[in-house]
Design an enzyme around this catalytic site. Structure first.
Site, PDB file in Angstrom:
ATOM      1  N   HIS A  31       7.419   1.238 -10.799  1.00  0.00           N
ATOM      2  CA  HIS A  31       6.242   0.829 -10.028  1.00  0.00           C
ATOM      3  C   HIS A  31       4.978   1.189 -10.781  1.00  0.00           C
ATOM      4  O   HIS A  31       4.937   2.171 -11.516  1.00  0.00           O
ATOM      5  CB  HIS A  31       6.223   1.483  -8.640  1.00  0.00           C
ATOM      6  CG  HIS A  31       6.429   2.972  -8.663  1.00  0.00           C
ATOM      7  ND1 HIS A  31       7.669   3.534  -8.822  1.00  0.00           N
ATOM      8  CD2 HIS A  31       5.562   4.001  -8.548  1.00  0.00           C
ATOM      9  CE1 HIS A  31       7.558   4.863  -8.796  1.00  0.00           C
ATOM     10  NE2 HIS A  31       6.280   5.165  -8.643  1.00  0.00           N
ATOM     11  N   MET A  32       3.954   0.376 -10.564  1.00  0.00           N
ATOM     12  CA  MET A  32       2.627   0.643 -11.113  1.00  0.00           C
ATOM     13  C   MET A  32       1.717   1.020  -9.958  1.00  0.00           C
ATOM     14  O   MET A  32       1.619   0.286  -8.976  1.00  0.00           O
ATOM     15  CB  MET A  32       2.102  -0.615 -11.816  1.00  0.00           C
ATOM     16  CG  MET A  32       0.843  -0.400 -12.613  1.00  0.00           C
ATOM     17  SD  MET A  32       1.128   0.574 -14.105  1.00  0.00           S
ATOM     18  CE  MET A  32       1.918  -0.625 -15.159  1.00  0.00           C
ATOM     19  N   ARG A  83       0.827  -1.205   0.000  1.00  0.00           N
ATOM     20  CA  ARG A  83       0.000   0.000   0.000  1.00  0.00           C
ATOM     21  C   ARG A  83       0.862   1.257   0.000  1.00  0.00           C
ATOM     22  O   ARG A  83       1.881   1.309   0.687  1.00  0.00           O
ATOM     23  CB  ARG A  83      -0.966  -0.009   1.198  1.00  0.00           C
ATOM     24  CG  ARG A  83      -2.010  -1.100   1.043  1.00  0.00           C
ATOM     25  CD  ARG A  83      -3.231  -0.929   1.914  1.00  0.00           C
ATOM     26  NE  ARG A  83      -4.211  -1.942   1.548  1.00  0.00           N
ATOM     27  CZ  ARG A  83      -5.153  -1.788   0.630  1.00  0.00           C
ATOM     28  NH1 ARG A  83      -5.301  -0.639   0.003  1.00  0.00           N
ATOM     29  NH2 ARG A  83      -5.986  -2.770   0.340  1.00  0.00           N
ATOM     30  N   ASP A  84       0.418   2.245  -0.784  1.00  0.00           N
ATOM     31  CA  ASP A  84       1.128   3.528  -0.836  1.00  0.00           C
ATOM     32  C   ASP A  84       1.021   4.226   0.516  1.00  0.00           C
ATOM     33  O   ASP A  84      -0.029   4.227   1.163  1.00  0.00           O
ATOM     34  CB  ASP A  84       0.516   4.405  -1.938  1.00  0.00           C
ATOM     35  CG  ASP A  84       1.429   5.561  -2.317  1.00  0.00           C
ATOM     36  OD1 ASP A  84       1.930   5.572  -3.450  1.00  0.00           O
ATOM     37  OD2 ASP A  84       1.615   6.474  -1.473  1.00  0.00           O
ATOM     38  N   ILE A  85       2.116   4.842   0.947  1.00  0.00           N
ATOM     39  CA  ILE A  85       2.158   5.490   2.257  1.00  0.00           C
ATOM     40  C   ILE A  85       1.280   6.750   2.296  1.00  0.00           C
ATOM     41  O   ILE A  85       0.841   7.165   3.375  1.00  0.00           O
ATOM     42  CB  ILE A  85       3.622   5.826   2.629  1.00  0.00           C
ATOM     43  CG1 ILE A  85       3.785   5.962   4.123  1.00  0.00           C
ATOM     44  CG2 ILE A  85       4.138   7.050   1.887  1.00  0.00           C
ATOM     45  CD1 ILE A  85       5.243   5.977   4.581  1.00  0.00           C
ATOM     46  N   ASN A  96       4.409   6.491 -13.546  1.00  0.00           N
ATOM     47  CA  ASN A  96       5.120   7.727 -13.852  1.00  0.00           C
ATOM     48  C   ASN A  96       6.570   7.380 -14.185  1.00  0.00           C
ATOM     49  O   ASN A  96       7.183   6.560 -13.513  1.00  0.00           O
ATOM     50  CB  ASN A  96       5.072   8.666 -12.645  1.00  0.00           C
ATOM     51  CG  ASN A  96       3.656   9.045 -12.267  1.00  0.00           C
ATOM     52  OD1 ASN A  96       2.837   9.343 -13.132  1.00  0.00           O
ATOM     53  ND2 ASN A  96       3.342   9.010 -10.984  1.00  0.00           N
ATOM     54  N   GLU A 142       8.781  10.117  -8.713  1.00  0.00           N
ATOM     55  CA  GLU A 142       9.434  10.464  -7.444  1.00  0.00           C
ATOM     56  C   GLU A 142      10.445   9.385  -7.033  1.00  0.00           C
ATOM     57  O   GLU A 142      11.545   9.701  -6.585  1.00  0.00           O
ATOM     58  CB  GLU A 142       8.331  10.603  -6.394  1.00  0.00           C
ATOM     59  CG  GLU A 142       8.759  10.979  -5.006  1.00  0.00           C
ATOM     60  CD  GLU A 142       7.579  10.876  -4.028  1.00  0.00           C
ATOM     61  OE1 GLU A 142       7.811  10.400  -2.913  1.00  0.00           O
ATOM     62  OE2 GLU A 142       6.444  11.239  -4.410  1.00  0.00           O
ATOM     63  N   VAL A 143      10.059   8.138  -7.180  1.00  0.00           N
ATOM     64  CA  VAL A 143      10.916   7.020  -6.743  1.00  0.00           C
ATOM     65  C   VAL A 143      11.455   6.295  -7.987  1.00  0.00           C
ATOM     66  O   VAL A 143      10.665   5.755  -8.775  1.00  0.00           O
ATOM     67  CB  VAL A 143      10.134   6.040  -5.842  1.00  0.00           C
ATOM     68  CG1 VAL A 143      11.037   4.892  -5.408  1.00  0.00           C
ATOM     69  CG2 VAL A 143       9.556   6.757  -4.631  1.00  0.00           C
TER      70      VAL A 143
HETATM   71  P1  5GP Z   1       5.906   8.245  -8.153  1.00  0.00           P
HETATM   72  O1  5GP Z   1       5.703   9.719  -8.062  1.00  0.00           O
HETATM   73  O2  5GP Z   1       7.365   7.872  -8.172  1.00  0.00           O
HETATM   74  O3  5GP Z   1       5.133   7.638  -9.288  1.00  0.00           O
HETATM   75  O4  5GP Z   1       5.247   7.631  -6.859  1.00  0.00           O
HETATM   76  C1  5GP Z   1       5.946   7.265  -5.718  1.00  0.00           C
HETATM   77  C2  5GP Z   1       4.933   6.842  -4.690  1.00  0.00           C
HETATM   78  O5  5GP Z   1       5.626   6.227  -3.630  1.00  0.00           O
HETATM   79  C3  5GP Z   1       4.128   8.009  -4.080  1.00  0.00           C
HETATM   80  O6  5GP Z   1       2.748   7.785  -4.302  1.00  0.00           O
HETATM   81  C4  5GP Z   1       4.496   7.972  -2.600  1.00  0.00           C
HETATM   82  O7  5GP Z   1       3.407   8.269  -1.746  1.00  0.00           O
HETATM   83  C5  5GP Z   1       4.981   6.547  -2.420  1.00  0.00           C
HETATM   84  N1  5GP Z   1       5.970   6.383  -1.375  1.00  0.00           N
HETATM   85  C6  5GP Z   1       7.075   7.158  -1.135  1.00  0.00           C
HETATM   86  N2  5GP Z   1       7.771   6.690  -0.090  1.00  0.00           N
HETATM   87  C7  5GP Z   1       7.104   5.582   0.342  1.00  0.00           C
HETATM   88  C8  5GP Z   1       7.347   4.667   1.423  1.00  0.00           C
HETATM   89  O8  5GP Z   1       8.310   4.747   2.180  1.00  0.00           O
HETATM   90  N3  5GP Z   1       6.443   3.657   1.568  1.00  0.00           N
HETATM   91  C9  5GP Z   1       5.366   3.509   0.725  1.00  0.00           C
HETATM   92  N4  5GP Z   1       4.539   2.487   0.950  1.00  0.00           N
HETATM   93  N5  5GP Z   1       5.118   4.362  -0.279  1.00  0.00           N
HETATM   94  C10 5GP Z   1       5.978   5.386  -0.462  1.00  0.00           C
END
Ligand code: 5GP
Length: 126
Positions: A110-111, A34-36, A97, A105-106
């Site tokens: 990831h999907m 689950r997303d945080i 993304n 962001e990461v």
């Molecule tokens: P992006 O912008 O890279 O597509 O999305 C990264 C996602 O990772 C974001 O929705 C953010 O809330 C989530 N995220 C960032 N750090 C963590 C974490 O430590 N744990 C979890 N479960 N999600 C995270």
């Protein structure tokens, strides 16, 4: 140019067990958790265990086994959260993304699987 994978990214740390996560599903090649900071009642991130930076990187370089495992995991997650449109669920949105314009962001592929409410228009043109 080759994809450079940063093994200090937060999802790499989750995969190594250095940071806790709320696991929904784990398979041989894939983890779903689950997303945080959920953007919908159900917001699950599905990631390969392999070191892929973006969707295109994964699609270009992952093994057939990893690709099949990942896609089956996406289907399983949709089923587990009750979002499958063909089986009584009310649907979901899958987003990946990538890079700067994708506002990733990461830097571990990831999907996002978002579900549980009407999600509105996909994007606003501007
Ligand atoms: P992006 O912008 O890279 O597509 O999305 C990264 C996602 O990772 C974001 O929705 C953010 O809330 C989530 N995220 C960032 N750090 C963590 C974490 O430590 N744990 C979890 N479960 N999600 C995270």
């Amino acid at each position: 140019m080759a994809y450079a994978y940063d093994d200090q990214n937060i999802f790499a740390k989750i995969l190594r067990g250095e940071i806790p996560n709320d696991t929904v599903l784990e398979t041989e090649h894939t983890l779903a958790f689950r997303d945080i900071a959920p953007k919908a009642p159900d917001h699950v991130l599905v990631i390969p265990k392999g070191t892929y930076v973006t969707l295109d990187h994964f699609c270009a370089e992952a093994s057939d086994a990893e690709i099949v495992d990942f896609n089956r995991a996406v289907a399983q997650v949709c089923k587990m959260i009750g979002a499958e449109p063909g089986h009584g669920g009310e649907g979901f949105r899958a987003i990946s993304n990538a890079g700067e314009n994708g506002v990733q962001e990461v830097p571990h592929f990831h999907m996002h699987i978002l579900a549980g409410r009407p999600l509105g228009p996909m994007l606003l043109m501007r």
